[in-house]
Design an enzyme around this catalytic site. Structure first.
Site, PDB file in Angstrom:
ATOM      1  N   CYS A   1     -22.177 -45.443 -39.445  1.00 36.55           N
ATOM      2  CA  CYS A   1     -23.501 -45.146 -40.005  1.00 36.55           C
ATOM      3  C   CYS A   1     -24.592 -45.760 -39.127  1.00 36.55           C
ATOM      4  O   CYS A   1     -24.320 -46.493 -38.183  1.00 36.55           O
ATOM      5  CB  CYS A   1     -23.612 -45.664 -41.440  1.00 36.55           C
ATOM      6  SG  CYS A   1     -23.448 -47.452 -41.576  1.00 36.55           S
TER       7      CYS A   1
ATOM      8  N   CYS B   1     -25.799 -52.510 -46.397  1.00 36.65           N
ATOM      9  CA  CYS B   1     -24.570 -51.913 -45.867  1.00 36.65           C
ATOM     10  C   CYS B   1     -23.828 -53.012 -45.121  1.00 36.65           C
ATOM     11  O   CYS B   1     -24.066 -53.241 -43.936  1.00 36.65           O
ATOM     12  CB  CYS B   1     -24.885 -50.735 -44.944  1.00 36.65           C
ATOM     13  SG  CYS B   1     -23.414 -50.008 -44.170  1.00 36.65           S
TER      14      CYS B   1
ATOM     15  N   ARG C   1     -28.635 -44.652 -56.213  1.00 37.81           N
ATOM     16  CA  ARG C   1     -29.790 -45.522 -55.975  1.00 37.81           C
ATOM     17  C   ARG C   1     -31.033 -44.963 -56.675  1.00 37.81           C
ATOM     18  O   ARG C   1     -31.849 -45.707 -57.197  1.00 37.81           O
ATOM     19  CB  ARG C   1     -30.060 -45.658 -54.476  1.00 37.81           C
ATOM     20  CG  ARG C   1     -28.992 -46.420 -53.720  1.00 37.81           C
ATOM     21  CD  ARG C   1     -29.222 -46.340 -52.231  1.00 37.81           C
ATOM     22  NE  ARG C   1     -29.099 -44.962 -51.726  1.00 37.81           N
ATOM     23  CZ  ARG C   1     -29.311 -44.611 -50.467  1.00 37.81           C
ATOM     24  NH1 ARG C   1     -29.684 -45.522 -49.596  1.00 37.81           N
ATOM     25  NH2 ARG C   1     -29.159 -43.366 -50.082  1.00 37.81           N
TER      26      ARG C   1
ATOM     27  N   ASP D   1     -25.277 -40.095 -55.006  1.00 35.96           N
ATOM     28  CA  ASP D   1     -26.091 -41.289 -54.779  1.00 35.96           C
ATOM     29  C   ASP D   1     -26.536 -41.826 -56.131  1.00 35.96           C
ATOM     30  O   ASP D   1     -26.992 -41.051 -56.972  1.00 35.96           O
ATOM     31  CB  ASP D   1     -27.308 -40.909 -53.925  1.00 35.96           C
ATOM     32  CG  ASP D   1     -28.012 -42.093 -53.295  1.00 35.96           C
ATOM     33  OD1 ASP D   1     -28.070 -43.148 -53.941  1.00 35.96           O
ATOM     34  OD2 ASP D   1     -28.524 -41.957 -52.171  1.00 35.96           O
TER      35      ASP D   1
END
Length: 460
Positions: free
Chosen positions: A283, A272, A356, A354
């Site tokens: 975040c 990130c 991932r 997502d």
């Protein structure tokens, strides 16, 4: 148009008894000015070096060959360096790099030992990286001596890590320098390894619950036909995808990692940039990362080992542009940024929450010989489930301390816990009311703050 099969020059063999008796073929060097749009299996001139993924003997397994010098003998699709291979092309186009250059690997061998472990020969445990990728000069020296251009896909070295959070922890008494793991300056001493992705396509397809053909066609289609050999070369099972790799950071003695009786602390962290590097407070990424590093240092000082695996999966692998578009959507939606719509905003922009998935994530843990994690510094159910499903035991799951969560990140942590993240003791009791009532900072907070200052000055 150039013929399908590129012209090759066979390198003159040096007559010696050892070479006459070995099984290593003569390298065929492709001319650098030749352009070949694709290749096909089972045609004249195509003779890839055999590779038997999962074989415990690297000499039988064979090297991964994915350089441009051996078009007819390549046994992998793609290119080295992940997405950075484009910059290699730019360097050649600019006349700064000789396309025939072969790196000098004489002084590049690992500075500490990793493996081998039983997991290296189990495709269900390692199929997203080459477990022998750091041992090119050791196990494939015969190929190198004959003139093959074989590149390492893993580099192993050591470093000093200097984080302001570690200096702060020393000042606050949470960390104590020992001169071995942590220096009085706040620097910590670690071992690390950089890893490029190397995919064994049959197993990658199995993990994603699809056929190998479907996987190949999907990647080919969604990259706008970037890799035609995914379609034309079903005989080649190895793929070096144009994506970011990962970095492994280790505090303590790496040799203790496979010992289940020695404490092991671990965090698997997805990149990130906004938070990790620049400290954006929307975040929990940087505070959770630095907390994990602190816990890794403490574990190493107790005689154990700490691991942080840092994946280049920016914005849940959706990319930073998509992530910022989601931020705008969150802040501009009716009612403002809310935990209740946290995941919906991502799906509204990206079509999925997502990408991932984490199916390939445990591979570097198996590369290190991990079979038991005593302290897993993560609240992610996806990561936890992916790891334990491959046979690794996780004893304790450690949540981020509440005091480390930035104000604007309350939306994220509330949404994640409500939807299944491990709450731990710190976040128990998050219910539907809290989900609905947790709001983030207004999008135009800067203008509001400026107006408030002007009003304060006027009132004075």
């Amino acid at each position: 148009m150039s013929p399908e099969n590129p012209p090759v020059n066979k390198k003159q063999r040096v007559s010696s008894k050892s070479e006459e008796n070995d099984d290593i073929p003569t390298p065929e060097i492709t001319e650098s000015n030749h352009v070949n749009l694709t290749s096909h299996a089972n045609v004249f001139g195509v003779d890839p070096i055999p590779i038997s993924w999962g074989h415990p003997d690297p000499k039988v397994r064979g090297p991964v060959i994915c350089t441009v010098r051996h078009s007819s003998q390549r046994n992998a699709i793609g290119a080295h360096s992940g997405s950075y291979c484009i910059y290699t092309g730019l360097a050649v186009a600019a006349g700064k790099l000789n396309p025939d250059y072969v790196p000098n690997l004489k002084l590049t061998s690992p500075v500490f030992k990793i493996g081998p472990y039983d997991s290296w020969s189990d495709p269900k445990k390692i199929s997203a990286m080459d477990p022998f990728g750091h041992l090119t000069t050791q196990h494939f020296s015969g190929y190198l001596e004959k003139g093959f251009d074989i590149r390492p896909t893993i580099a192993v070295t050591k470093a000093h890590i200097d984080l302001p959070e570690c200096r702060e922890a020393i000042a606050n008494g949470r960390l104590k320098p020992d001169g071995k793991i942590l220096l009085p300056t706040g620097q910590s001493i670690c071992s690390k390894a950089a890893v490029e992705p190397v995919w064994y396509l049959p197993e990658v397809a199995r993990r994603f619950g699809c056929t190998e053909s479907t996987l190949r066609q999907s990647i080919f289609r969604m990259t706008n036909g970037m890799y035609p050999e995914l379609i034309t070369r079903p005989d080649i099972k190895i793929f070096l995808p144009p994506i970011g790799g990962l970095t492994i950071y280790i505090w303590g003695d790496p040799d203790t990692i496979p010992d289940e009786d020695i404490e092991l602390t671990c965090r698997v962290h997805d990149e990130c940039n906004g938070s990790d590097v620049f400290g954006s407070d929307i975040c929990t990424c940087r505070p959770y990362l630095t907390h994990a590093i602190e816990e890794c240092i403490k574990t190493a000082q107790r005689g154990g080992c700490g691991i942080v695996i840092y994946f280049r999966k920016e914005g849940r692998s959706l990319g930073e542009v998509t992530k910022y578009l989601v931020y705008n959507t969150r802040k501009r939606q009716e009612g403002g940024d809310s935990a209740e719509n946290y995941f919906n905003c991502t799906e509204q922009v990206a079509g999925v929450q997502d990408t991932r998935f984490q199916a390939l994530m445990p591979d570097p843990l198996h590369f290190l010989g991990v079979t038991k994690i005593h302290n897993f510094i993560s609240m992610s159910d996806m990561k936890y489930n992916a790891i334990v499903s491959t046979g690794i035991e996780i004893v304790n799951r450690v949540e981020i301390p509440k005091e480390l969560v930035p104000d604007d990140a309350q939306v994220e942590i509330t949404a994640k816990v409500y939807h299944g993240y491990n709450a731990g003791e710190a976040y128990k009791g998050i219910d539907e009311d809290e989900l609905k009532n947790t709001k983030g900072r207004e999008y135009n907070y800067g203008a509001q703050a400026k107006t408030a200052i002007v009003d304060d000055i006027a009132s004075d």
